[in-house]
Every structure is written in structure tokens, then in C-alpha cells.
Write a protein that holds these residues in place. Structure first.
Motif, PDB file in Angstrom:
ATOM      1  N   GLU A 197       0.816  -1.222   0.000  1.00  0.00           N
ATOM      2  CA  GLU A 197       0.000   0.000   0.000  1.00  0.00           C
ATOM      3  C   GLU A 197       0.845   1.265   0.000  1.00  0.00           C
ATOM      4  N   THR A 198       2.146   1.111   0.247  1.00  0.00           N
ATOM      5  CA  THR A 198       2.997   2.275   0.469  1.00  0.00           C
ATOM      6  C   THR A 198       3.195   3.106  -0.779  1.00  0.00           C
ATOM      7  N   VAL A 199       3.427   2.480  -1.914  1.00  0.00           N
ATOM      8  CA  VAL A 199       3.696   3.242  -3.133  1.00  0.00           C
ATOM      9  C   VAL A 199       2.520   4.160  -3.449  1.00  0.00           C
ATOM     10  N   ALA A 200       1.314   3.619  -3.443  1.00  0.00           N
ATOM     11  CA  ALA A 200       0.138   4.422  -3.776  1.00  0.00           C
ATOM     12  C   ALA A 200      -0.086   5.529  -2.750  1.00  0.00           C
ATOM     13  N   ALA A 201       0.094   5.216  -1.469  1.00  0.00           N
ATOM     14  CA  ALA A 201      -0.129   6.218  -0.418  1.00  0.00           C
ATOM     15  C   ALA A 201       0.851   7.379  -0.556  1.00  0.00           C
ATOM     16  N   VAL A 202       2.128   7.069  -0.769  1.00  0.00           N
ATOM     17  CA  VAL A 202       3.128   8.124  -0.884  1.00  0.00           C
ATOM     18  C   VAL A 202       2.940   8.912  -2.174  1.00  0.00           C
ATOM     19  N   GLU A 203       2.596   8.228  -3.258  1.00  0.00           N
ATOM     20  CA  GLU A 203       2.301   8.948  -4.504  1.00  0.00           C
ATOM     21  C   GLU A 203       1.153   9.934  -4.303  1.00  0.00           C
ATOM     22  N   THR A 204       0.113   9.482  -3.613  1.00  0.00           N
ATOM     23  CA  THR A 204      -1.031  10.353  -3.344  1.00  0.00           C
ATOM     24  C   THR A 204      -0.623  11.538  -2.487  1.00  0.00           C
ATOM     25  N   ALA A 205       0.183  11.280  -1.452  1.00  0.00           N
ATOM     26  CA  ALA A 205       0.633  12.360  -0.575  1.00  0.00           C
ATOM     27  C   ALA A 205       1.439  13.404  -1.349  1.00  0.00           C
ATOM     28  N   LEU A 206       2.348  12.950  -2.187  1.00  0.00           N
ATOM     29  CA  LEU A 206       3.166  13.884  -2.952  1.00  0.00           C
ATOM     30  C   LEU A 206       2.315  14.672  -3.947  1.00  0.00           C
ATOM     31  N   ALA A 207       1.333  14.029  -4.558  1.00  0.00           N
ATOM     32  CA  ALA A 207       0.434  14.724  -5.476  1.00  0.00           C
ATOM     33  C   ALA A 207      -0.427  15.750  -4.738  1.00  0.00           C
ATOM     34  N   THR A 208      -0.730  15.458  -3.463  1.00  0.00           N
ATOM     35  CA  THR A 208      -1.534  16.368  -2.641  1.00  0.00           C
ATOM     36  C   THR A 208      -0.758  17.614  -2.261  1.00  0.00           C
ATOM     37  N   ALA A 229      12.805  -0.124  10.203  1.00  0.00           N
ATOM     38  CA  ALA A 229      11.961  -1.123  10.869  1.00  0.00           C
ATOM     39  C   ALA A 229      10.512  -1.110  10.377  1.00  0.00           C
ATOM     40  N   TYR A 230      10.167  -0.183   9.473  1.00  0.00           N
ATOM     41  CA  TYR A 230       8.834  -0.226   8.859  1.00  0.00           C
ATOM     42  C   TYR A 230       8.803  -1.193   7.679  1.00  0.00           C
ATOM     43  N   PHE A 231       9.986  -1.541   7.185  1.00  0.00           N
ATOM     44  CA  PHE A 231      10.122  -2.477   6.062  1.00  0.00           C
ATOM     45  C   PHE A 231       9.388  -1.989   4.811  1.00  0.00           C
ATOM     46  N   ASN A 232       9.370  -0.675   4.605  1.00  0.00           N
ATOM     47  CA  ASN A 232       8.761  -0.153   3.377  1.00  0.00           C
ATOM     48  C   ASN A 232       9.586   0.974   2.752  1.00  0.00           C
ATOM     49  N   GLU A 233      10.875   1.044   3.096  1.00  0.00           N
ATOM     50  CA  GLU A 233      11.739   2.070   2.500  1.00  0.00           C
ATOM     51  C   GLU A 233      11.832   1.905   0.983  1.00  0.00           C
ATOM     52  N   ARG A 234      11.890   0.673   0.525  1.00  0.00           N
ATOM     53  CA  ARG A 234      12.018   0.443  -0.916  1.00  0.00           C
ATOM     54  C   ARG A 234      10.812   1.018  -1.664  1.00  0.00           C
ATOM     55  N   GLU A 235       9.626   0.833  -1.075  1.00  0.00           N
ATOM     56  CA  GLU A 235       8.403   1.312  -1.708  1.00  0.00           C
ATOM     57  C   GLU A 235       8.297   2.841  -1.639  1.00  0.00           C
ATOM     58  N   VAL A 236       8.800   3.429  -0.557  1.00  0.00           N
ATOM     59  CA  VAL A 236       8.858   4.885  -0.483  1.00  0.00           C
ATOM     60  C   VAL A 236       9.726   5.429  -1.610  1.00  0.00           C
ATOM     61  N   GLY A 237      10.872   4.813  -1.816  1.00  0.00           N
ATOM     62  CA  GLY A 237      11.761   5.240  -2.893  1.00  0.00           C
ATOM     63  C   GLY A 237      11.117   5.115  -4.255  1.00  0.00           C
ATOM     64  N   GLU A 238      10.375   4.030  -4.467  1.00  0.00           N
ATOM     65  CA  GLU A 238       9.694   3.841  -5.750  1.00  0.00           C
ATOM     66  C   GLU A 238       8.648   4.929  -5.972  1.00  0.00           C
ATOM     67  N   ALA A 239       7.903   5.266  -4.926  1.00  0.00           N
ATOM     68  CA  ALA A 239       6.890   6.318  -5.044  1.00  0.00           C
ATOM     69  C   ALA A 239       7.533   7.668  -5.370  1.00  0.00           C
ATOM     70  N   ILE A 240       8.669   7.950  -4.754  1.00  0.00           N
ATOM     71  CA  ILE A 240       9.372   9.206  -5.037  1.00  0.00           C
ATOM     72  C   ILE A 240       9.784   9.258  -6.499  1.00  0.00           C
ATOM     73  N   ARG A 241      10.300   8.148  -7.011  1.00  0.00           N
ATOM     74  CA  ARG A 241      10.701   8.115  -8.423  1.00  0.00           C
ATOM     75  C   ARG A 241       9.493   8.275  -9.343  1.00  0.00           C
ATOM     76  N   ARG A 242       8.384   7.664  -9.009  1.00  0.00           N
ATOM     77  CA  ARG A 242       7.186   7.751  -9.853  1.00  0.00           C
ATOM     78  C   ARG A 242       6.528   9.127  -9.814  1.00  0.00           C
ATOM     79  N   SER A 243       6.811   9.891  -8.767  1.00  0.00           N
ATOM     80  CA  SER A 243       6.118  11.171  -8.584  1.00  0.00           C
ATOM     81  C   SER A 243       6.428  12.179  -9.673  1.00  0.00           C
ATOM     82  N   GLY A 244       7.598  12.047 -10.283  1.00  0.00           N
ATOM     83  CA  GLY A 244       8.005  13.022 -11.290  1.00  0.00           C
ATOM     84  C   GLY A 244       8.603  14.285 -10.697  1.00  0.00           C
ATOM     85  N   LEU A 245       8.626  14.366  -9.366  1.00  0.00           N
ATOM     86  CA  LEU A 245       9.207  15.525  -8.712  1.00  0.00           C
ATOM     87  C   LEU A 245      10.725  15.412  -8.680  1.00  0.00           C
TER      88      LEU A 245
END
Length: 281
Positions: A15-26, A36-52
Motif C-alpha cells: 500500500e505504500t507506493v500508492a499512499a506516498v504517490e497520493t501524498a506527494l500529489a496532494t 523497521a517499517y520495512f517499506n523504505e524500498r516502496e517509499v523510494g519507488e513512489a518518489i521516483r514515480r512522482s516526477g518531482l
């Protein structure tokens, strides 16, 4: 660092990629994660997809206690940076103090100081550090933490700790800023979202209880990190810059403090109880 961040604590990787993409678009520009959240990789993917552009996004992550120690923490940076897919982390903090093994905590922080000096991070800090932890850290290290990320919400304000942070020029970051930890874990005082005092203040401003609580943090000089995976709630939490609480309203929210912690007691953190392996990048 932006006044309002977006958190991904307990956000499942799928769920992380979509949530972070939405946050950045907002409009969010600060993303807070942790090894320890085990979702750093997905955060990075969302940042790359954001286009920012990378320079527009403030990335914060945390070193887990299993990776404390000087060399271990240097390697933990490599793991986090590798998963995030970035060369420089904007803010890198220690996730907890280890009261029974504070030498490890000190050595981990000294590794953060090295990473700062080497330009691999832009700022360093701590999380869940109590006044005695901060006192010893400041005695044995050179760089004052930029932030202390702590549990703060209307039912647990931690006024003494906030004052200590302020005294040392440490910015207090609020995790669980709307008291989510209290209703996720069945706290004795119920949900802050149903609190009548907060509800009355929200009605007076035409805002939601969550927005009032976030505004309370911002007006008192704290940085707040709400989390959600629901697009309307993500947008709602960001819409807090067009109203102002009165001094009386701020005081009324302060008065809701119960002194009851929702998260783990920092005095009880040990590697035996809370240790977990952090995978390689």
C-alpha cells in the motif's frame, strides 16, 4: 524541513507506493519512514514515480536498534539509502534509545555524526529519547540532534520533554499526532477523534477534529507526521494552513493531557525484546 510530513508507520509495503504517490500529489514534501517499517524500498519507488525533482522532497528515515554500534550504523545507512534509491538522506535519526546498552546508542549516534560530516546526510537526530537520554547524549557527542521524534497528541502531550527539546534547540516531531496510537491499541480514554472538546473547536472553525489537532501542533512549534492510506484523509490532513486556533482553544486542547502513553515505554526498549533483523538493500 516542511512543517507537515507524511508518515508510513504500519503501512503495508503493497500500500505504500500508492499512499506516498497520493501524498506527494496532494502537496506533501516530507516523507517519514524507517528501516523497521520495512517499506523504505516502496517509499523510494513512489518518489521516483512522482516526477518531482529529488531536491523537492525531504526524506527522513530511522536506524533500528538491531543496527546500533559505530560500524553497524554506518552500514545501516547504506542499507536504507540503497532501498530508498537515493545518495543522500535529508534526515537520519536513531529510532530508540537503548537504556541498558547506552554505549551502543552513543556509538550509533557518532556514526550519524560521521555521515553528517561526510555529506551523506543533511541532518541527524533521535526518536523517543527522554530527558535523561538526551542529557547523556549531549554530554558524549558533538552535534545537537536536529529533531526528537516523539509520541505527542492531545491525550499525551509530554510537556516536560517538549520543554527539554526546546531548551536545547531540538525540534520536536510528533508521531501519532492525532492520537491514532490510542485507538489502534484500545487506549482507556477512547479516540481523540470523538473527544467533545476537540469536536467543539472543530465545529467552530468548520474543520475536522484531525485538522484541529494538526493545527494545534503547528501553532505550538512542532512538526507533525500524520499517516493514512486513504486519499480523502491524506488530503484532509494537509488542509490545515487556512485557519488559526485561539490561545484559549490551544489551552483547552493542552488540558486534555492524561499522561498516559500509547506506544512502548522508552525505558523498556531492549534488543532482546524489540530486536529485528533489517535486511540488506
Amino acid at each position: 524541513m516542511p512543517a507537515l510530513g507524511f508518515g508510513v508507520f504500519q503501512t503495508a509495503p503493497d500500500e505504500t507506493v500508492a499512499a506516498v504517490e497520493t501524498a506527494l500529489a496532494t502537496g506533501y514534501r516530507h516523507i517519514d519512514t524507517a528501516a523497521a517499517y520495512f517499506n523504505e524500498r516502496e517509499v523510494g519507488e513512489a518518489i521516483r514515480r512522482s516526477g518531482l525533482d529529488r531536491s523537492e522532497i525531504f526524506v527522513e528515515t530511522k536506524i533500528w536498534i538491531s543496527d546500533y554500534g559505530y560500524d553497524e550504523t554506518l552500514h545501516a545507512f547504506d542499507k536504507s539509502a540503497g532501498k530508498l534509491g537515493i545518495d543522500q538522506i535529508d534526515l537520519l535519526i536513531l529510532h530508540q534509545a537503548l537504556p541498558g546498552e547506552f554505549d551502543l546508542t552513543i556509538n550509533a549516534y557518532k556514526a550519524l555524526e560521521t555521515l553528517l560530516a561526510d555529506g551523506k546526510v543533511r541532518a541527524i537526530g533521535v526518536s523517543n529519547f527522554m530527558p535523561d537520554h538526551l542529557a547523556r547524549l549531549l554530554e558524549e557527542t558533538s552535534v545537537v540532534p536536529a529533531v526528537n521524534q516523539i509520541e505527542v497528541h492531545p491525550y499525551f502531550r509530554q510537556s516536560e520533554l517538549l520543554a527539554v527539546d526546546s531548551e536545547h534547540g531540538i525540534l520536536s516531531q510528533a508521531w501519532s499526532p492525532i492520537g491514532g496510537i490510542t485507538f489502534y491499541r484500545g487506549g482507556p480514554h477512547g479516540s481523540t477523534l470523538q473527544d467533545p472538546t476537540i469536536g467543539e473547536i472543530a465545529a467552530a472553525h468548520g474543520k475536522t477534529p484531525a485538522q484541529v489537532m494538526l493545527r494545534w501542533h503547528l501553532q505550538q512549534g512542532r512538526q507533525a507526521i500524520p499517516k493514512s492510506v486513504t486519499p480523502p484523509r491524506i488530503a484532509e490532513n494537509f488542509d490545515v494552513f487556512d485557519f488559526e486556533l485561539t490561545a484559549d482553544q490551544l489551552g483547552a486542547i493542552d488540558a486534555l493531557d492524561t499522561g498516559v502513553r500509547g506506544g512502548p515505554d522508552p525505558k523498556e526498549i531492549t534488543r532482546e525484546t524489540f530486536g529485528r533483523d533489517i535486511p540488506e538493500a
